[in-house]
Design a protein around this motif. Sequence first.
Motif, PDB file in Angstrom:
ATOM      1  N   GLY A  21       0.793  -1.144   0.130  1.00 52.47           N
ATOM      2  CA  GLY A  21       0.042   0.103   0.008  1.00 52.47           C
ATOM      3  C   GLY A  21       0.811   1.232   0.184  1.00 52.47           C
ATOM      4  O   GLY A  21       0.293   2.265   0.350  1.00 52.47           O
ATOM      5  N   VAL A  22       2.087   1.202  -0.188  1.00 54.54           N
ATOM      6  CA  VAL A  22       3.020   2.186  -0.094  1.00 54.54           C
ATOM      7  C   VAL A  22       3.742   2.156  -1.588  1.00 54.54           C
ATOM      8  O   VAL A  22       4.141   1.394  -1.992  1.00 54.54           O
ATOM      9  CB  VAL A  22       4.223   2.463   0.950  1.00 54.54           C
ATOM     10  CG1 VAL A  22       4.869   3.428   0.693  1.00 54.54           C
ATOM     11  CG2 VAL A  22       3.403   2.143   2.114  1.00 54.54           C
ATOM     12  N   ALA A  23       3.795   3.542  -2.265  1.00 53.23           N
ATOM     13  CA  ALA A  23       4.602   3.800  -3.401  1.00 53.23           C
ATOM     14  C   ALA A  23       5.616   4.406  -3.277  1.00 53.23           C
ATOM     15  O   ALA A  23       5.876   5.443  -2.606  1.00 53.23           O
ATOM     16  CB  ALA A  23       3.669   4.446  -4.462  1.00 53.23           C
ATOM     17  N   LEU A  50       3.148   9.882 -12.273  1.00 53.66           N
ATOM     18  CA  LEU A  50       3.558   8.634 -11.545  1.00 53.66           C
ATOM     19  C   LEU A  50       2.506   8.230 -10.556  1.00 53.66           C
ATOM     20  O   LEU A  50       2.238   6.911 -10.482  1.00 53.66           O
ATOM     21  CB  LEU A  50       5.102   8.643 -11.237  1.00 53.66           C
ATOM     22  CG  LEU A  50       6.279   8.534 -11.976  1.00 53.66           C
ATOM     23  CD1 LEU A  50       7.345   8.955 -11.434  1.00 53.66           C
ATOM     24  CD2 LEU A  50       6.296   7.149 -12.817  1.00 53.66           C
ATOM     25  N   LEU A  51       2.071   9.130  -9.648  1.00 52.25           N
ATOM     26  CA  LEU A  51       1.463   8.757  -8.584  1.00 52.25           C
ATOM     27  C   LEU A  51      -0.050   8.578  -9.227  1.00 52.25           C
ATOM     28  O   LEU A  51      -0.652   7.316  -8.694  1.00 52.25           O
ATOM     29  CB  LEU A  51       1.229  10.022  -7.608  1.00 52.25           C
ATOM     30  CG  LEU A  51       2.327  10.448  -6.853  1.00 52.25           C
ATOM     31  CD1 LEU A  51       1.953  11.590  -6.053  1.00 52.25           C
ATOM     32  CD2 LEU A  51       2.836   9.011  -5.758  1.00 52.25           C
ATOM     33  N   SER A  56      -2.457   6.761  -6.843  1.00 53.13           N
ATOM     34  CA  SER A  56      -2.329   7.578  -5.765  1.00 53.13           C
ATOM     35  C   SER A  56      -2.574   8.883  -6.445  1.00 53.13           C
ATOM     36  O   SER A  56      -2.618   9.239  -7.526  1.00 53.13           O
ATOM     37  CB  SER A  56      -1.018   7.164  -5.009  1.00 53.13           C
ATOM     38  OG  SER A  56      -0.868   8.055  -4.037  1.00 53.13           O
ATOM     39  N   ASP A  57      -1.976  10.060  -5.537  1.00 55.22           N
ATOM     40  CA  ASP A  57      -2.111  11.359  -5.941  1.00 55.22           C
ATOM     41  C   ASP A  57      -1.154  12.046  -4.925  1.00 55.22           C
ATOM     42  O   ASP A  57      -0.869  11.764  -3.757  1.00 55.22           O
ATOM     43  CB  ASP A  57      -3.318  12.056  -6.007  1.00 55.22           C
ATOM     44  CG  ASP A  57      -4.233  12.093  -4.789  1.00 55.22           C
ATOM     45  OD1 ASP A  57      -3.795  12.950  -3.787  1.00 55.22           O
ATOM     46  OD2 ASP A  57      -5.319  11.571  -4.784  1.00 55.22           O
ATOM     47  N   ILE A 110      12.450  12.877  -4.295  1.00 60.33           N
ATOM     48  CA  ILE A 110      12.154  11.594  -4.491  1.00 60.33           C
ATOM     49  C   ILE A 110      10.900  11.786  -3.344  1.00 60.33           C
ATOM     50  O   ILE A 110      10.920  12.346  -2.481  1.00 60.33           O
ATOM     51  CB  ILE A 110      13.340  10.989  -3.650  1.00 60.33           C
ATOM     52  CG1 ILE A 110      14.528  11.059  -4.124  1.00 60.33           C
ATOM     53  CG2 ILE A 110      12.899   9.482  -3.380  1.00 60.33           C
ATOM     54  CD1 ILE A 110      15.676  10.891  -3.402  1.00 60.33           C
ATOM     55  N   CYS A 111       9.785  10.706  -3.694  1.00 54.48           N
ATOM     56  CA  CYS A 111       8.817  10.827  -2.932  1.00 54.48           C
ATOM     57  C   CYS A 111       8.225   9.249  -2.510  1.00 54.48           C
ATOM     58  O   CYS A 111       8.656   8.118  -3.254  1.00 54.48           O
ATOM     59  CB  CYS A 111       7.562  11.218  -3.595  1.00 54.48           C
ATOM     60  SG  CYS A 111       7.570  12.990  -3.984  1.00 54.48           S
ATOM     61  N   ILE A 112       7.716   9.455  -1.326  1.00 54.93           N
ATOM     62  CA  ILE A 112       6.817   8.023  -0.677  1.00 54.93           C
ATOM     63  C   ILE A 112       5.367   8.379  -0.572  1.00 54.93           C
ATOM     64  O   ILE A 112       5.268   9.404   0.296  1.00 54.93           O
ATOM     65  CB  ILE A 112       7.820   7.639   0.414  1.00 54.93           C
ATOM     66  CG1 ILE A 112       9.011   7.048   0.163  1.00 54.93           C
ATOM     67  CG2 ILE A 112       6.923   6.430   0.768  1.00 54.93           C
ATOM     68  CD1 ILE A 112       9.982   6.797   1.445  1.00 54.93           C
ATOM     69  N   ALA A 113       4.569   7.794  -1.091  1.00 54.40           N
ATOM     70  CA  ALA A 113       3.239   7.901  -0.842  1.00 54.40           C
ATOM     71  C   ALA A 113       2.386   6.846  -0.573  1.00 54.40           C
ATOM     72  O   ALA A 113       2.698   5.745  -1.087  1.00 54.40           O
ATOM     73  CB  ALA A 113       2.632   8.592  -2.062  1.00 54.40           C
ATOM     74  N   ALA A 114       1.198   6.879   0.020  1.00 53.79           N
ATOM     75  CA  ALA A 114       0.241   5.988   0.277  1.00 53.79           C
ATOM     76  C   ALA A 114      -0.353   5.726  -1.096  1.00 53.79           C
ATOM     77  O   ALA A 114      -0.690   6.697  -1.911  1.00 53.79           O
ATOM     78  CB  ALA A 114      -0.803   6.355   1.247  1.00 53.79           C
ATOM     79  N   VAL A 115      -0.809   4.526  -1.267  1.00 54.50           N
ATOM     80  CA  VAL A 115      -1.787   4.154  -2.339  1.00 54.50           C
ATOM     81  C   VAL A 115      -3.201   3.997  -1.989  1.00 54.50           C
ATOM     82  O   VAL A 115      -3.363   3.296  -1.087  1.00 54.50           O
ATOM     83  CB  VAL A 115      -1.106   2.759  -3.216  1.00 54.50           C
ATOM     84  CG1 VAL A 115      -2.100   2.431  -4.114  1.00 54.50           C
ATOM     85  CG2 VAL A 115       0.098   3.134  -3.870  1.00 54.50           C
TER      86      VAL A 115
END
Length: 115
Positions: A21-23, A50-51, A56-57, A110-115
Amino acid sequence: MSDIKRFETGPRMSQAVVHGGVAYLAGQVGTAGASVADQTKDILASIDRLLESVGSDKSKILQTTIWLASMDDFAEMNAVWDAWVSPGNAPARATGEAKLATPDYKVEIICIAAV
């Protein structure tokens, strides 16, 4: 265990990897040689794209690391970032100075995001 999904994969790296659940996005750079503001705009457009591709967003970004070739460009980069970041959803963020892959790159994000 969750599946690992890789996006825009090449021989060296993937542009995004999703697990649990993480991008995790690879470092994004803009048009080499462009201004700091234009490179930042390019990068943020790549992050948006990409998100979206991973479901994601920008409102779901958890953490961002920004590398600048020169901290003298901090205000110019932040002017673009501040106009883009999702109101009320600012991620944890660190910004530092680093020698980037080529002198023509002035910003890498660089990013880390929830999906």
